[in-house]
Design an enzyme around this catalytic site. Structure first.
Site, mmCIF file in Angstrom:
data_model
loop_
_atom_site.group_PDB
_atom_site.id
_atom_site.type_symbol
_atom_site.label_atom_id
_atom_site.label_comp_id
_atom_site.label_asym_id
_atom_site.label_seq_id
_atom_site.Cartn_x
_atom_site.Cartn_y
_atom_site.Cartn_z
ATOM 1 N N ARG A 1 0.835 -1.206 0.000
ATOM 2 C CA ARG A 1 0.000 0.000 0.000
ATOM 3 C C ARG A 1 0.870 1.256 0.000
ATOM 4 O O ARG A 1 0.506 2.282 -0.594
ATOM 5 C CB ARG A 1 -0.952 0.015 1.198
ATOM 6 N N GLU B 1 -18.539 4.475 -0.619
ATOM 7 C CA GLU B 1 -17.750 3.771 -1.623
ATOM 8 C C GLU B 1 -18.521 3.501 -2.912
ATOM 9 O O GLU B 1 -17.954 3.581 -4.008
ATOM 10 C CB GLU B 1 -17.230 2.451 -1.036
ATOM 11 N N PHE C 1 -14.366 -2.951 1.240
ATOM 12 C CA PHE C 1 -15.358 -1.989 0.777
ATOM 13 C C PHE C 1 -15.378 -1.892 -0.753
ATOM 14 O O PHE C 1 -16.440 -1.745 -1.357
ATOM 15 C CB PHE C 1 -15.071 -0.617 1.383
ATOM 16 N N HIS D 1 -5.362 -3.050 2.182
ATOM 17 C CA HIS D 1 -5.760 -3.777 3.393
ATOM 18 C C HIS D 1 -6.486 -5.086 3.059
ATOM 19 O O HIS D 1 -7.491 -5.435 3.679
ATOM 20 C CB HIS D 1 -6.625 -2.902 4.294
ATOM 21 N N ASP E 1 -7.775 -5.483 13.001
ATOM 22 C CA ASP E 1 -9.102 -5.027 12.557
ATOM 23 C C ASP E 1 -10.104 -6.176 12.482
ATOM 24 O O ASP E 1 -11.312 -5.948 12.489
ATOM 25 C CB ASP E 1 -9.009 -4.335 11.198
ATOM 26 N N ARG F 1 -1.555 -4.268 3.935
ATOM 27 C CA ARG F 1 -1.203 -3.337 5.006
ATOM 28 C C ARG F 1 0.174 -3.627 5.597
ATOM 29 O O ARG F 1 0.925 -2.710 5.936
ATOM 30 C CB ARG F 1 -2.259 -3.427 6.113
#
Length: 314
Positions: free
Chosen positions: A8, A56, A81, A107, A115, A165
């Site tokens: 990322r 999104e 998303f 991610h 998360d 990530r």
């Protein structure tokens, strides 16, 4: 020790770098610019960065509209998303009219870490594979991620790009590496089994190859950075050479790289295939590196799967 960089991070830096070269490149984000690293582009080109907020689905439609006006939009958000929440818009507003939109999905996979399951998207490759004409790229390291961004810019049509990530080792030489869309990379030769890997599992598979060599097993390692279109020629050639395949991915084995390779070989060259990935389960909250062990995404388990594939040979 190899340098470690999250893909990322490379994505954000590449956007800023290529923003100067391609004046029609624009970036959209969904209130996550700091996490997706598109804030790097925003600092360099504030007039070409659009924060669409936590919306999104709307962002994908905005990107679709921009693409019809001559822009090359990169719509960026977390993989969960981008592929999940906005699937209908990606399918109907981008895929169906085959618009020139690039989706930067960060991610992805279980290495999102703490998360937890709600954000650990393991289903995105399978979902995006079902959209006709969608190109899917899953780079193995920062060098490949940078090259993939420019390849996506120059490709006309929708592209789904998968980034992680967690910082991962750099395995490619930035001075000599050349990215070719739809063409896998043979990283190591071998005669007994082929490990077909994508994303972070490429480096892990190279370590597995060393473990196998210590046991007298010769493993070919192939990096499939473009999952769709799949490099059928390289995979079939590998199957002919070694007569056994292991697929390794930080994604669901249902519909992911393992599914794509199995579909190909079952039709064109029946070959034993052992799939390593996320086995029809949701993720868990925890440190990213520990989760790799929990879900068996380790050099030791890749080696074990390779031995299992060799045992399936006729």
């Amino acid at each position: 020790m190899a340098e470690t960089i999250a893909t990322r991070e490379a994505y954000g830096k590449a956007l800023a770098e290529f923003g100067a070269k391609y004046e029609n490149l624009v970036v959209l984000d969904a209130d996550l610019a700091n996490a997706t690293k598109t804030d790097t582009f925003k600092k360099a080109f504030p007039d070409r960065h659009f924060d669409c907020g936590i919306a999104e689905a709307n962002m994908m439609c905005v990107a679709a509209g921009l693409s019809t006006c001559g822009f090359i939009p990169f719509a960026s958000t977390f993989a969960m998303f981008a592929s999940g929440r906005a699937f209908e818009q990606v399918r109907n507003s981008i895929g169906y009219p085959h618009l020139n939109v690039k989706i930067g999905a960060t991610h992805a996979g279980i290495t999102v870490g703490e998360d937890g399951a709600s954000h650990q998207c393991n289903e995105d490759i399978a979902l995006m594979r079902t959209i006709p004409g969608m190109t899917i790229i899953n780079p193995s390291d920062a060098v490949e991620a940078r090259a993939a961004v420019e390849a996506a810019i120059n490709h006309v049509g929708p592209v789904y790009m998968r980034f992680g990530r967690m910082a991962v080792p750099v395995i490619n030489d930035k001075e000599t590496y050349r990215f070719e869309l739809g063409r896998g990379v043979k990283l190591a030769e071998g005669d007994d089994v082929t490990i077909v890997a994508t994303g972070i599992m490429v480096e892990i598979s190279l370590r597995a190859r060393e473990l196998l060599a210590n046991e007298g097993i010769s493993a070919r390692v192939v990096n499939i950075h473009t999952i769709k279109p799949l490099d059928e020629e390289l995979i079939i050639d590998s199957a002919k050479r070694t007569e056994a395949i292991v697929t390794a991915e930080e994604a669901s084995i249902i519909g992911g790289l393992g599914g794509a390779v199995s579909e190909l070989l079952s039709e064109k060259l029946p070959t034993p295939v052992v799939k390593l990935g996320i086995n029809d389960v949701f993720g868990k909250s925890g440190p990213a590196k520990e989760l790799l062990g929990v879900f068996g995404l380790t050099p030791e388990n890749v080696a074990a799967k390779a031995k299992a594939a060799v045992a399936l040979k006729k």
